[in-house]
Design a protein around this motif. Structure first.
Motif, PDB file in Angstrom:
ATOM      1  N   LYS A 155     -41.418 -13.946  21.709  1.00 31.82           N
ATOM      2  CA  LYS A 155     -40.163 -13.528  21.160  1.00 31.82           C
ATOM      3  C   LYS A 155     -39.007 -14.425  21.506  1.00 31.82           C
ATOM      4  N   ARG A 185     -48.216 -15.661  14.909  1.00 36.66           N
ATOM      5  CA  ARG A 185     -47.511 -14.905  14.634  1.00 36.66           C
ATOM      6  C   ARG A 185     -46.137 -15.139  15.041  1.00 36.66           C
ATOM      7  N   ARG A 186     -45.781 -15.320  16.168  1.00 35.95           N
ATOM      8  CA  ARG A 186     -44.473 -15.614  16.825  1.00 35.95           C
ATOM      9  C   ARG A 186     -43.854 -17.020  16.196  1.00 35.95           C
ATOM     10  N   ALA A 188     -44.716 -17.964  13.159  1.00 35.99           N
ATOM     11  CA  ALA A 188     -44.138 -17.819  11.931  1.00 35.99           C
ATOM     12  C   ALA A 188     -42.756 -16.738  11.923  1.00 35.99           C
ATOM     13  N   ARG A 189     -42.753 -16.112  12.601  1.00 34.46           N
ATOM     14  CA  ARG A 189     -41.654 -15.315  12.895  1.00 34.46           C
ATOM     15  C   ARG A 189     -40.365 -16.013  13.139  1.00 34.46           C
ATOM     16  N   LYS A 191     -39.766 -18.994  11.810  1.00 34.46           N
ATOM     17  CA  LYS A 191     -39.750 -19.812  10.891  1.00 34.46           C
ATOM     18  C   LYS A 191     -40.330 -21.235  11.107  1.00 34.46           C
ATOM     19  N   ALA A 196     -47.326 -22.412  13.411  1.00 35.89           N
ATOM     20  CA  ALA A 196     -48.193 -21.372  12.980  1.00 35.89           C
ATOM     21  C   ALA A 196     -49.478 -21.706  12.513  1.00 35.89           C
ATOM     22  N   THR A 221     -50.783 -12.801   8.845  1.00 36.27           N
ATOM     23  CA  THR A 221     -49.635 -13.125   9.702  1.00 36.27           C
ATOM     24  C   THR A 221     -48.476 -13.840   9.072  1.00 36.27           C
ATOM     25  N   LYS A 224     -46.575 -10.928   6.779  1.00 34.41           N
ATOM     26  CA  LYS A 224     -45.876 -10.063   7.572  1.00 34.41           C
ATOM     27  C   LYS A 224     -44.579 -10.839   8.093  1.00 34.41           C
ATOM     28  N   SER A 225     -44.722 -12.090   8.158  1.00 32.42           N
ATOM     29  CA  SER A 225     -43.507 -12.856   8.631  1.00 32.42           C
ATOM     30  C   SER A 225     -42.490 -13.417   7.654  1.00 32.42           C
ATOM     31  N   ARG A 226     -42.575 -12.729   6.339  1.00 32.84           N
ATOM     32  CA  ARG A 226     -41.776 -13.248   5.377  1.00 32.84           C
ATOM     33  C   ARG A 226     -42.046 -14.569   5.077  1.00 32.84           C
ATOM     34  N   GLN A 227     -43.302 -15.068   5.344  1.00 35.89           N
ATOM     35  CA  GLN A 227     -43.505 -16.593   4.715  1.00 35.89           C
ATOM     36  C   GLN A 227     -44.574 -16.493   3.885  1.00 35.89           C
TER      37      GLN A 227
END
Length: 537
Positions: A155, A185-186, A188-189, A191, A196, A221, A224-227
Motif C-alpha cells: 500500500k 494487486r498492489r 495494479a492499484r 497503476k 503486476a 486483480t 478490481k484495480s480499475r485496469q
C-alpha cells in the motif's frame, strides 16, 4: 507555532466448484468474512462484486467455509496490542521497548496475524510489530502473517522490501500463490500494470505451476484495480497461446466492464462468451442486471430479470439486493419493497444484506422512521442489525446535514452489541464534523477511535489535516501530518501541497521548505530492509 512541533515535522483453487454461483451469494451474505473494510466506500451501496468470491481460492487449499472469527482471548490481546501501538504511533522508535514491557502472554501466530490485520493501513507500524514478534522465543510467523505484511507494505509502495519478504518466505517454505496475487494487486492499484503482470509471471520462477485459475486471478486483480482495458488485452493475448478461457474468465471481464459502466464492451464480452458455447448462468445475469442499474437503466434491469425467469434461471438473493438498492436509489421505493417481498416469496429467508438494502431504499426516500422500523424487524428476526446497517443510516443523515441525529445514531452504535463502530463508521462521523467545522468534536471522535485500537487510514488523515489548514490551525495540521508519516502512510500530493501553502501563508517558509525536503527524501528512499531481521530456523 511551537518550536518542538516545528522541529518534529522536520526531523483460486485449481478450479472453482460447479456451484460457484452459490458461493458468490455466500460471500455477499457475509461480506466481513470475504472483503476488507473499505472505509471510503459508500455504505448505502450493497456490495455487488461477484468475482470477489474468487479471492477465497488459491493453490487448491481453501474450502467454501468462511474463516471463523478469532476467539475472545485473541480479540482481547489484539485490542491490547493495537491500543498500545495506536497511542505510540507518533513515536515508532519506542515500540519494541513498549511491547517488551507490555508482557504479552501467549504470542501465537494467530494473535500476530490479527494484529497485523488491524495495522493494514499503517505499514511502518506493521513492519515494526512483525520484527518484534519474530524475535520472540519459539515464535514463527505464518504464511498469512507474511501476506498481510506484504499487503501493508504494498500500500505504501515498498516493493523492494516486499520482494525481500518473498525470498524469506521461499527460504522458510511459506510461499504461496496468494502471495503473488497480493503483490500483483498492489502493483495494479499503483497503476503499474507491467509490474503486476510480471509478478504473476514470477510464480513460475519460484517453482509454482501456473494454471487457468491463476490466469483468472490475474484478470480479476486487474479488473478490481480499475485496469479493465489492460485485463482485456491480457485476456486476448493469453487465450491465443497459453490458457483456454472458461465461464469464470468471461464473468470476471463482464464484471470489470460493469464496474466501468461500459455497456458496449460488456455486450462484446457477453456475445463472445455465447459464441464460445458458454450459456449465461445466474452469475452472468446478476452482472448484466447490475450493469443496467449502474447506468440508470432500471426498466431494462427489470426486463432482464423477467427474461432470466422465463429461461428457468432462478434469481439468487444478490439479484434481489441489486434491484432493491438500484430502485431505492432513484426513489422507486414501492418497486424496491415489492422485490423485497418477492424475494421472501421465493423462499429466501431475509438476511442482513437484504434488510440493509431495504433500509438503504427507505433512507434514499428520507423515510428514516421506516428505516428504523426495519432495523427493529431485523432484530426480531435474529439477523442483525450490524455496523453496516447503522453506517447506511448514518450516511444518509450526514448527507442531509442532520448532524445531531447522526451523532445520536453513532452513540447508539457504541452501546449496542454487534454494532460497534468500525473504521468506516468513524470516517463518516469525523468527516461530518469536519464539514461542519466542528473540529473539537472531530478530534474527540478521532481519539475515541484510536482508544479502541482502530487506526485511521489515508482518507481520514487527509480530511482532518485539510480541515485544520482551512481553519488556519497550522500546529494541529502539522501534528497529524507527522503522525501520518510515522505510521507509514504516504500523504497524497494534493494534501502535502495544501499544507505547504498554508505554512507559507502563515509565515513559516523555513518549515515549508524543510518539509518539502523531507517529503522528497521519503519518496525516493525505501524502508530499510534491515528492519527485517529474520532469524535462522
Amino acid at each position: 507555532m511551537g518550536r518542538s512541533l516545528l522541529f518534529g515535522v522536520l526531523h483460486r483453487s485449481n478450479s472453482l466448484p460447479s456451484n460457484y454461483a452459490a458461493f458468490a451469494s455466500l460471500a455477499i451474505a457475509h461480506p466481513r468474512n470475504f472483503t476488507s473494510n473499505g472505509a471510503s466506500q459508500d455504505p448505502s451501496t450493497f456490495p455487488t462484486s461477484i468475482s470477489g468470491a474468487l479471492d477465497q481460492f488459491h493453490d487448491g487449499r481453501k474450502n467454501l467455509t468462511p474463516q471463523l472469527p478469532p476467539d475472545e482471548t485473541i480479540i482481547r490481546n489484539t485490542d491490547k496490542v493495537c491500543k498500545l501501538l495506536s497511542k505510540e504511533s507518533n513515536n515508532p522508535n519506542n515500540l519494541e521497548r513498549l511491547l517488551d514491557e507490555a508482557s504479552i502472554q501467549e504470542l501465537s501466530p494467530t494473535l500476530a496475524l490479527e494484529v497485523l490485520k488491524r495495522l493494514s493501513n499503517a505499514g511502518v507500524l506493521a513492519l515494526s510489530f512483525f520484527r518484534w514478534a519474530e524475535k520472540q522465543k519459539e515464535f514463527h510467523h505464518s504464511t498469512e502473517s507474511y501476506n498481510v505484511l506484504i499487503e501493508s507494505l504494498g500500500k505504501i509502495k515498498q516493493f523492494k522490501l516486499v520482494w525481500t519478504l518473498v525470498d524469506d518466505m521461499k527460504r522458510r517454505g511459506l510461499l504461496s500463490k496468494e502471495t503473488f496475487a497480493l503483490i500483483s494487486r498492489r502493483y495494479a492499484r499503483a497503476k503499474r500494470v507491467k509490474e503486476a503482470i510480471d509478478a504473476f509471471e514470477k510464480m513460475g520462477k519460484y517453482g509454482f505451476k501456473m494454471e487457468s485459475s491463476d490466469f483468472n486471478r490475474l484478470l480479476d486483480t486487474l479488473c478490481k484495480s480499475r485496469q479493465v482495458e489492460s485485463a482485456h488485452e491480457v485476456f486476448d493475448k493469453m487465450k491465443k497461446r497459453r490458457f483456454k478461457p472458461d465461464i469464470k474468465s468471461y464473468t470476471i471481464l463482464l464484471e470489470g466492464w460493469c464496474q466501468e459502466k461500459n455497456l458496449l464492451r460488456l455486450n462484446e464480452v457477453y456475445m463472445e462468451m455465447k459464441d464460445e458455447g458458454l450459456d449465461p448462468d445466474v452469475v452472468t445475469y446478476s452482472i448484466l442486471l447490475n450493469a443496467y442499474c449502474k447506468v440508470g437503466k432500471y426498466s431494462e434491469a427489470i426486463n432482464l430479470f423477467h427474461d432470466m425467469e422465463s429461461k428457468n434461471c432462478n434469481p439468487n438473493p444478490h439479484i434481489f439486493c441489486t434491484l432493491i438498492n438500484g430502485l431505492g436509489s432513484v426513489k422507486r421505493l414501492k418497486e424496491a419493497i415489492e422485490f423485497f417481498e418477492r424475494s421472501k416469496a421465493c423462499g429466501f429467508a431475509p438476511e442482513a444484506p437484504t434488510y440493509n438494502a431495504v433500509i438503504g431504499a427507505y433512507c434514499w426516500s428520507l423515510k428514516i422512521d421506516d428505516a428504523f422500523r426495519t432495523v427493529d424487524e431485523m432484530r426480531r428476526s435474529g439477523v442483525g442489525p450490524n455496523s453496516r446497517t447503522y453506517d447506511i443510516i448514518l450516511h444518509h443523515l450526514v448527507k442531509n446535514r442532520r448532524t445531531e441525529a447522526a451523532y445520536s445514531v453513532f452513540q447508539r452504535m457504541r452501546s449496542e452489541a454487534g454494532c460497534e463502530p468500525t473504521l468506516s463508521t468513524y470516517e463518516i462521523v469525523v468527516r461530518m464534523f469536519c464539514n461542519e467545522d466542528k473540529l473539537d468534536m472531530a478530534v474527540e471522535v478521532w481519539n475515541q477511535m484510536k482508544g479502541r485500537g482502530i487506526l485511521p487510514g489515508m482518507h481520514m488523515f487527509s480530511k482532518l489535516i485539510t480541515t485544520f489548514c482551512q481553519n488556519g490551525k497550522v500546529d494541529d495540521a502539522c501534528k497529524y501530518f507527522q503522525e501520518m508519516l510515522d505510521v507509514g502512510i504516504r500523504p497524497p500530493a494534493a494534501l502535502f501541497s495544501n499544507l505547504k501553502e498554508t505554512l507559507v501563508e502563515n509565515g513559516h517558509k523555513v518549515t515549508a521548505s524543510n518539509l518539502a525536503e523531507k517529503m522528497r527524501k521519503l519518496r525516493k528512499t525505501p524502508l530499510d530492509a534491515s528492519l527485517l531481521t529474520p532469524t535462522t530456523d
